[in-house]
Design a protein around this motif. Structure first.
Motif, PDB file in Angstrom:
ATOM      1  N   UNK A  16      -0.832  -3.211   5.286  1.00 58.58           N
ATOM      2  CA  UNK A  16       0.267  -2.798   4.391  1.00 58.58           C
ATOM      3  C   UNK A  16       1.382  -2.108   5.180  1.00 58.58           C
ATOM      4  N   UNK A  17       0.978  -1.314   6.153  1.00 54.65           N
ATOM      5  CA  UNK A  17       1.973  -0.635   7.013  1.00 54.65           C
ATOM      6  C   UNK A  17       2.771  -1.672   7.803  1.00 54.65           C
ATOM      7  N   UNK A  18       2.051  -2.644   8.385  1.00 55.21           N
ATOM      8  CA  UNK A  18       2.720  -3.691   9.187  1.00 55.21           C
ATOM      9  C   UNK A  18       3.702  -4.495   8.338  1.00 55.21           C
TER      10      UNK A  18
ATOM     11  N   UNK B 299       6.885  -2.561   8.084  1.00 53.43           N
ATOM     12  CA  UNK B 299       7.644  -2.574   9.345  1.00 53.43           C
ATOM     13  C   UNK B 299       8.323  -3.940   9.514  1.00 53.43           C
ATOM     14  N   UNK B 300       7.584  -4.990   9.147  1.00 57.92           N
ATOM     15  CA  UNK B 300       8.152  -6.338   9.295  1.00 57.92           C
ATOM     16  C   UNK B 300       9.334  -6.566   8.349  1.00 57.92           C
ATOM     17  N   UNK B 301       9.219  -5.998   7.150  1.00 54.71           N
ATOM     18  CA  UNK B 301      10.324  -6.109   6.185  1.00 54.71           C
ATOM     19  C   UNK B 301      11.577  -5.435   6.730  1.00 54.71           C
TER      20      UNK B 301
ATOM     21  N   UNK C  57     -11.476 -10.594   9.837  1.00 54.32           N
ATOM     22  CA  UNK C  57     -11.583 -11.473   8.652  1.00 54.32           C
ATOM     23  C   UNK C  57     -10.355 -11.307   7.765  1.00 54.32           C
ATOM     24  N   UNK C  58      -9.955 -10.061   7.577  1.00 48.97           N
ATOM     25  CA  UNK C  58      -8.798  -9.768   6.721  1.00 48.97           C
ATOM     26  C   UNK C  58      -7.535 -10.427   7.295  1.00 48.97           C
ATOM     27  N   UNK C  59      -7.390 -10.348   8.615  1.00 49.05           N
ATOM     28  CA  UNK C  59      -6.226 -10.959   9.272  1.00 49.05           C
ATOM     29  C   UNK C  59      -6.267 -12.484   9.114  1.00 49.05           C
ATOM     30  N   UNK C  60      -7.477 -13.058   9.270  1.00 53.69           N
ATOM     31  CA  UNK C  60      -7.634 -14.514   9.160  1.00 53.69           C
ATOM     32  C   UNK C  60      -7.272 -15.004   7.759  1.00 53.69           C
TER      33      UNK C  60
ATOM     34  N   UNK D 269       0.741 -13.760   5.593  1.00 56.91           N
ATOM     35  CA  UNK D 269       2.125 -13.358   5.923  1.00 56.91           C
ATOM     36  C   UNK D 269       2.208 -12.564   7.223  1.00 56.91           C
ATOM     37  N   UNK D 270       1.456 -13.013   8.238  1.00 56.76           N
ATOM     38  CA  UNK D 270       1.398 -12.206   9.472  1.00 56.76           C
ATOM     39  C   UNK D 270       2.069 -12.881  10.674  1.00 56.76           C
ATOM     40  N   UNK D 271       2.910 -13.883  10.412  1.00 57.50           N
ATOM     41  CA  UNK D 271       3.596 -14.490  11.554  1.00 57.50           C
ATOM     42  C   UNK D 271       4.455 -13.423  12.236  1.00 57.50           C
ATOM     43  N   UNK D 272       4.609 -13.577  13.536  1.00 54.07           N
ATOM     44  CA  UNK D 272       5.332 -12.581  14.365  1.00 54.07           C
ATOM     45  C   UNK D 272       4.548 -11.298  14.608  1.00 54.07           C
ATOM     46  N   UNK D 273       3.276 -11.229  14.158  1.00 49.81           N
ATOM     47  CA  UNK D 273       2.473 -10.031  14.452  1.00 49.81           C
ATOM     48  C   UNK D 273       1.309 -10.430  15.347  1.00 49.81           C
ATOM     49  N   UNK D 274       1.206  -9.763  16.495  1.00 52.26           N
ATOM     50  CA  UNK D 274       0.095 -10.038  17.423  1.00 52.26           C
ATOM     51  C   UNK D 274      -0.915  -8.906  17.336  1.00 52.26           C
ATOM     52  N   UNK D 275      -2.198  -9.255  17.271  1.00 45.70           N
ATOM     53  CA  UNK D 275      -3.249  -8.237  17.129  1.00 45.70           C
ATOM     54  C   UNK D 275      -4.114  -8.159  18.388  1.00 45.70           C
ATOM     55  N   UNK D 276      -4.427  -6.942  18.801  1.00 45.28           N
ATOM     56  CA  UNK D 276      -5.407  -6.708  19.875  1.00 45.28           C
ATOM     57  C   UNK D 276      -6.318  -5.589  19.404  1.00 45.28           C
ATOM     58  N   UNK D 277      -7.628  -5.798  19.548  1.00 38.03           N
ATOM     59  CA  UNK D 277      -8.578  -4.761  19.134  1.00 38.03           C
ATOM     60  C   UNK D 277      -9.272  -4.167  20.352  1.00 38.03           C
ATOM     61  N   UNK D 278      -9.455  -2.854  20.343  1.00 35.15           N
ATOM     62  CA  UNK D 278     -10.208  -2.169  21.403  1.00 35.15           C
ATOM     63  C   UNK D 278     -11.391  -1.471  20.738  1.00 35.15           C
TER      64      UNK D 278
END
Length: 292
Positions: free
Chosen positions: A69-71, A74-76, A100-103, A107-116
């Protein structure tokens, strides 16, 4: 003789059960969502000015529900920018749910995810060992400061990673909430171990003032229906009591006098209010937005 009380975190399954019930019975996520809808656009209004890439760091991102929701906000605000979103989260199970939620999101184009898969402290140690300092436009810590050993040091470290227009957003229980009353009075009786410490929004201004940091505070009204806690033998009530006290099987194992005092406290105005025959625990949250 009563068996000694154990931390709820010693039983991850029961902890998760009680946490899910807490979310179901409380307006925790709704009040955060309202903040994201109404106030967050102003908070992020200048973080990405003139940038083609916006770097966002989620510290303790959990399963990603609030993160997405935060992302989205920011994208808007910066429709043309690429958002690089990195997540620090020690639980493999939570990361898997986040992925799973990301998959499933559309509406997540232009957002890159990395998990640590690491704690905030492990992230800091790794970055220091690698002599890396990555700067961020937006860092958020939602309901995670309870799990760090040194709260002021953690805030100082992540604040030091902000870009010149960046913001650090912290959400945790309010100093005006029932949590504050409950833990100030009875926290020392609960078996917290080293896994969790009690900190509320009332503790942060002192830390931030002594560090000379600029910040804004917001109060988010929230409540939780704890009526079932007062029904002897009610399974949901017992789970919620576990969550409120961070104690495994509190209703069955706590010394009778402690249980009696706590149940009385839970009904008092400092913790809860009664409406229409129900008892609503004050679950207010505090939001702190820290400037660079």
């Amino acid at each position: 003789m009563a068996s000694p009380m154990r931390s709820l975190l010693a039983d991850p399954d029961r902890y998760l059960q009680s946490f899910r019930l807490f979310l179901e019975r409380s307006t925790e996520h709704q009040c955060m969502q309202e903040f994201v809808e109404r106030q967050l656009p102003d908070v992020v209004a200048s973080i990405g000015n003139g940038k083609s890439t916006i770097n966002v760091l989620s510290v303790g991102g959990g399963a990603g529900e609030m993160d997405l929701q935060i992302l989205s906000k920011i994208r808007t605000r910066y429709p043309g920018a690429t958002i690089n979103n990195e997540v620090i989260e020690p639980s493999a199970d939570q990361i898997s749910k986040y992925k799973e939620r990301v998959a499933q999101a559309s509406n997540l184009e232009n957002i890159k995810f990395t998990w640590h898969k690491e704690t905030a402290y492990e992230y800091e140690s790794r970055m220091n060992a690698e002599k890396k300092t990555k700067k961020w436009d937006f860092i958020h810590m939602i309901q995670m400061l309870y799990y760090v050993k040194d709260v002021p040091a953690t805030i100082r470290y992540f604040h030091s990673l902000l870009e010149s227009q960046g913001k650090l957003l912290i959400i945790l229980v309010s100093g005006k909430s029932g949590w504050e009353t409950l833990w100030k009075k009875y926290g020392s009786s609960f078996p917290l171990e080293d896994l969790c410490s009690y900190v509320s929004s009332a503790d942060l201004p002192r830390m931030l003032d002594s560090a000379g940091l600029k910040y804004q505070l917001y109060e988010l009204p929230s409540h939780m229906d704890i009526t079932s806690c007062f029904i002897e033998g009610d399974k949901d009530g017992e789970l919620l009591l576990d969550f409120l006290t961070e104690t495994l099987d509190f209703a069955k194992i706590a010394p009778p006098e402690l249980k009696r005092q706590l149940m009385e406290e839970l009904r008092k105005p400092g913790c809860s209010e009664s409406r229409d025959g129900k008892v609503f625990f004050n679950n207010n949250l505090g939001v702190i937005v820290i400037e660079p």
